[in-house]
Design an enzyme around this catalytic site. Structure first.
Site, PDB file in Angstrom:
ATOM      1  N   ASP A  36       5.885   2.295  -5.785  1.00  0.00           N
ATOM      2  CA  ASP A  36       5.140   1.465  -4.840  1.00  0.00           C
ATOM      3  C   ASP A  36       5.025   2.191  -3.501  1.00  0.00           C
ATOM      4  O   ASP A  36       5.728   3.156  -3.221  1.00  0.00           O
ATOM      5  CB  ASP A  36       5.770   0.076  -4.701  1.00  0.00           C
ATOM      6  CG  ASP A  36       7.166   0.102  -4.109  1.00  0.00           C
ATOM      7  OD1 ASP A  36       7.286   0.502  -2.939  1.00  0.00           O
ATOM      8  OD2 ASP A  36       8.126  -0.273  -4.805  1.00  0.00           O
ATOM      9  N   THR A  37       4.131   1.713  -2.674  1.00  0.00           N
ATOM     10  CA  THR A  37       3.794   2.409  -1.430  1.00  0.00           C
ATOM     11  C   THR A  37       5.004   2.650  -0.548  1.00  0.00           C
ATOM     12  O   THR A  37       5.130   3.711   0.079  1.00  0.00           O
ATOM     13  CB  THR A  37       2.731   1.607  -0.653  1.00  0.00           C
ATOM     14  OG1 THR A  37       1.609   1.365  -1.510  1.00  0.00           O
ATOM     15  CG2 THR A  37       2.260   2.373   0.570  1.00  0.00           C
TER      16      THR A  37
END
Length: 244
Positions: A109-110
Site C-alpha cells: 500500500d502507498t
C-alpha cells in the site's frame, strides 16, 4: 519452437559463472552437482539447461533466459502502479529509462515501504502472487502501545477479521519505548492490507510499516527508491519457492 540441444554439464556451469571449465570438472568429480535430484559425478554428462533442474552444493542454477528480475525498495508515499490514474507518485519514475517493460509482483500500500519484485517474467510473477504457493513475507512495523510477548501467541493463534481469520507465522518484539513498539513478523497471507488490519485488530495500530523479505529475497542494503538485479543464487531460490 526449436528444441534446445543438450550440452555438456561443465559448459552449463561455466556459463552460469561458477568458474572455469576445469573448476566445474572438479565440482562434478567431487559429487557437488546434481541434475533432477541425482548426483552426477562423471565427465561428459549432457543436460538440457532449459528443462533440467541443476544444483551445485544444493543451490539451484536457474535456466538461462532474457528476463529481468530485480528487487526494489519502494519508498513510502509511492503507489504500487506503473501509471496511477490519480497522478500520484508511482513506480514509473523509478524504472524510467529501462528498455524492458517491467511489472511488479504483488502490492504494497502507498504508506508501506520496502521490498517489491520487478520482472518481465509473467509466468514466475503469476506463481509468486498465487495464494496456493503461500510465499512468506517479513515485515518490520512501528506500532502504537507497548507490545508484550503475549501478543505473539495471540497473533499466531489467529484473529478474526471482517474477511475471515488471519494469523502470523512468526512474531518478535524488537524494541519498546515511549509508548511505541517495534515488531517483526512473518506472514504468508496476501490479503489486502493484512498486516495493518491484523495489528490494528490486536489493539496496536501501525505507524510505519516496511517489508524486508519476500520468500528467499531480502532487502538488505538497497536504498529507498533504488533497485538491483537478483543474484544467481537468489533467482534459483526464488524458482525453488514456486516449483520445488
Amino acid at each position: 519452437m526449436t528444441p534446445v540441444a543438450e550440452i555438456r554439464l561443465q559448459k552449463v556451469l561455466a556459463q552460469a559463472g561458477l568458474g572455469s571449465r576445469r573448476r566445474c570438472d572438479d565440482m562434478i568429480a567431487g559429487g557437488r552437482v546434481e541434475v533432477n535430484g541425482e548426483i552426477i559425478d562423471i565427465m561428459g554428462a549432457r543436460v538440457n539447461p532449459m528443462t533440467d533442474v541443476i544444483r551445485v552444493d544444493g543451490k539451484r542454477i536457474p535456466a538461462p533466459n532474457d528476463h529481468a528480475y530485480l528487487v526494489l525498495n519502494k519508498p513510502r508515499g509511492v503507489v504500487t502502479s506503473m501509471a496511477d490514474e490519480r497522478g500520484r507518485p508511482d513506480l514509473s519514475s523509478i524504472v524510467a529509462g529501462r528498455e524492458d517493460r517491467l511489472f511488479h509482483v504483488g502490492r504494497l500500500d502507498t504508506d508501506t515501504s520496502g521490498l517489491l519484485i520487478l520482472t518481465n517474467d509473467g509466468d514466475l510473477a503469476h506463481k509468486l502472487a498465487h495464494p496456493s504457493f503461500e510465499i512468506t513475507k517479513t515485515y518490520i512495523a512501528l506500532v502504537e502501545g507497548t507490545v508484550t510477548d503475549a501478543l505473539g501467541a495471540r497473533l499466531k493463534a489467529g484473529i478474526e477479521l471482517d474477511d475471515g481469520p488471519a494469523q502470523v507465522d512468526r512474531f518478535q518484539v524488537k524494541d519498546t519505548s515511549r509508548g511505541r513498539s517495534l515488531v517483526e513478523l512473518d506472514i504468508h497471507m496476501g490479503r489486502n492490507r493484512i498486516v495493518r488490519r491484523l495489528l490494528d485488530a490486536a489493539g496496536h495500530p501501525v505507524l510505519e510499516l516496511t517489508r524486508t523479505a519476500f520468500g528467499p529475497l531480502h532487502l538488505g542494503g538497497v536504498a529507498s527508491g533504488a533497485m538491483r538485479d537478483l543474484t544467481r543464487d537468489e533467482l534459483g531460490a526464488l524458482f525453488d519457492s514456486v516449483e520445488g
